[in-house]
Design a protein around this motif. Sequence first.
Motif, mmCIF file in Angstrom:
data_model
loop_
_atom_site.group_PDB
_atom_site.id
_atom_site.type_symbol
_atom_site.label_atom_id
_atom_site.label_comp_id
_atom_site.label_asym_id
_atom_site.label_seq_id
_atom_site.Cartn_x
_atom_site.Cartn_y
_atom_site.Cartn_z
ATOM 1 N N GLY A 26 45.350 -85.339 11.164
ATOM 2 C CA GLY A 26 46.063 -85.154 10.134
ATOM 3 C C GLY A 26 45.899 -86.463 9.094
ATOM 4 N N ALA A 89 44.712 -86.870 -2.782
ATOM 5 C CA ALA A 89 46.025 -85.725 -3.047
ATOM 6 C C ALA A 89 47.036 -86.737 -3.749
ATOM 7 C CB ALA A 89 46.391 -85.273 -1.616
ATOM 8 N N VAL A 168 51.883 -76.761 4.336
ATOM 9 C CA VAL A 168 52.079 -77.338 5.759
ATOM 10 C C VAL A 168 52.755 -78.689 5.772
ATOM 11 C CG1 VAL A 168 50.940 -77.469 7.809
ATOM 12 C CG2 VAL A 168 50.363 -75.639 6.423
ATOM 13 N N ASN A 170 53.411 -82.569 7.132
ATOM 14 C CA ASN A 170 52.555 -83.226 7.594
ATOM 15 C C ASN A 170 53.061 -83.779 9.060
ATOM 16 O OD1 ASN A 170 54.363 -85.083 6.380
ATOM 17 N ND2 ASN A 170 52.767 -86.706 6.819
ATOM 18 N N ALA A 197 47.644 -80.768 1.280
ATOM 19 C CA ALA A 197 46.859 -81.657 2.015
ATOM 20 C C ALA A 197 46.757 -81.037 3.502
ATOM 21 C CB ALA A 197 47.497 -83.046 1.880
ATOM 22 N N SER A 218 43.282 -83.377 -0.397
ATOM 23 C CA SER A 218 42.082 -84.362 -0.449
ATOM 24 C C SER A 218 41.017 -84.056 0.489
ATOM 25 C CB SER A 218 42.763 -85.611 0.625
ATOM 26 O OG SER A 218 43.768 -86.179 -0.233
ATOM 27 N N HIS A 220 38.914 -85.929 2.268
ATOM 28 C CA HIS A 220 38.902 -86.707 3.616
ATOM 29 C C HIS A 220 39.644 -85.976 4.843
ATOM 30 C CE1 HIS A 220 42.801 -88.656 3.865
ATOM 31 N NE2 HIS A 220 42.554 -88.455 2.727
ATOM 32 N N LYS A 221 40.528 -85.155 4.392
ATOM 33 C CA LYS A 221 41.404 -84.346 5.551
ATOM 34 C C LYS A 221 40.711 -82.959 6.031
ATOM 35 C CE LYS A 221 45.545 -86.086 4.154
ATOM 36 N NZ LYS A 221 45.934 -87.182 5.343
HETATM 37 C C1 PLP Z 1 51.302 -83.397 3.208
HETATM 38 C C2 PLP Z 1 50.313 -84.616 2.650
HETATM 39 N N1 PLP Z 1 50.548 -84.785 1.428
HETATM 40 C C3 PLP Z 1 50.069 -85.714 0.903
HETATM 41 C C4 PLP Z 1 49.095 -86.774 1.578
HETATM 42 C C5 PLP Z 1 48.315 -87.796 0.963
HETATM 43 O O1 PLP Z 1 47.025 -87.633 1.204
HETATM 44 P P1 PLP Z 1 46.081 -88.881 0.580
HETATM 45 O O2 PLP Z 1 46.386 -90.039 1.364
HETATM 46 O O3 PLP Z 1 44.681 -88.482 0.967
HETATM 47 O O4 PLP Z 1 46.166 -88.837 -1.090
HETATM 48 C C6 PLP Z 1 49.191 -86.552 2.996
HETATM 49 C C7 PLP Z 1 48.411 -87.663 3.678
HETATM 50 O O5 PLP Z 1 48.628 -87.723 5.052
HETATM 51 C C8 PLP Z 1 49.854 -85.386 3.599
HETATM 52 O O6 PLP Z 1 49.840 -85.117 4.840
#
Ligand code: PLP
Length: 406
Positions: A26, A89, A168, A170, A197, A218, A220-221
């Motif tokens: 995650g 994201a 979804v 996090n 994300a 993003s 990277h996820k």
């Molecule tokens: C639901 C959700 N939104 C936004 C983000 C932010 O992603 P990033 O850190 O890659 O910008 C995350 C990161 O864990 C996330 O889980």
Amino acid sequence: MMDVQRIRKDFPMLKAHPELVYFDNGATTLKPQCVIDAVNDFYTAHTSNVHRGDYAIASLNDRLYDGARGSFAKLLNCSSQEIIFTHNATASLNQIAWGLGHDFLKPGDVILTTEAEHASNLLPWFRMKEEYGVEVRYVPLDNQANLDLSEFAKALTPEVRAVAVAMVTNVLGSIQPIKEISRMAHAQGALVIVDGAQAVPHMKVDVKDLDIDFLAFSAHKMCGPSGVGILYGKKQLLDAMSPVFMGGDMNARFQKECTYELKKGPSKFEAGTPNIEGVIASAKACEYLMEIGLDEIHAYEKELRAYFLEQMQKLGNIEIYNPDNLYGPIDFNAKGVFSQDAAGYLASRNIAVRSGNHCAKILHEVIGTDSTIRASLYFYNTKEEVDRCVSACADISLENAIGIFF
Ligand SMILES: Cc1ncc(COP(=O)(O)O)c(C=O)c1O
């Protein structure tokens, strides 16, 4: 059928750390060799900037960089012109919130969101409250962060101009009913912004079918490199929206009288030199996932998660916060042990998980605790890894958790 053992061979990190159980997907995912090769090739064989050079290597990078939009457009079922590359994201969500605040919203307009959102889908809206006088309201959720459509209908008053929710969540992995949310929001003229994300890496997200106005996620996820975000927006909305950043490559012309004209299309939102190698490698990640199949990935993860949950529920020392959700991470605590101490104990058994509030700092209002352990899976994880994690969880106790510090 997914061949997980074959897939695992694509990930050098799994070979480098055969003892490691990586359940922190995650936060970020491991990278397959094809993604690593794409970054490496850029630096070793075809380095240049994009949209600036008049030589063969520069043209190659223009083709690869702009071609990457096509891979994401195929993934989301949209046009390449609706794909913007950002840095994560968070940057995508900030662009959406600021752009709406600047161009569409007026004081008193309401943004409807939830208490289960990540900071990246709340703080940009809090800023719009400060800067443009919009109001932020929350739709009530159940205790596992699921949005109920009858509550949503009640919250959808005429002042609501935009709905901003994670597809979804996090922490608890609640899957929100985006198609219904879009239908209801659009019926009264509100825009729908989806934080994808934790969704896009794990399931098919068809922006046309779901009728989403803006989507952020993003790379990277989803097996891609760090430093690349994707912003999908309906073309007519992107055309009408101002970019946050101004600078090189995104302008058509400017004059010393401080007048300027911006480019059309995605370039307008991509000021300055982008993360070229990251974008090219992200397209590889996107193609890699599509080749395995997002439906296959989703089904595999769902089954693995169900197995994980079943084993965890047998443990008397573990409290689970999202037992009824069918998807996403398992969020838990070992009874009487602070989450970070318990995560430290799991680390001593080579299990990588995350502890704390997971950037969802008002979620404690929903689940009643502000610090939990999140074990998040991906398609390269296995039942054997789940067994190892469960066996380590069974051994978490105050003595063990504190014992690792002495
Ligand atoms: C639901 C959700 N939104 C936004 C983000 C932010 O992603 P990033 O850190 O890659 O910008 C995350 C990161 O864990 C996330 O889980």
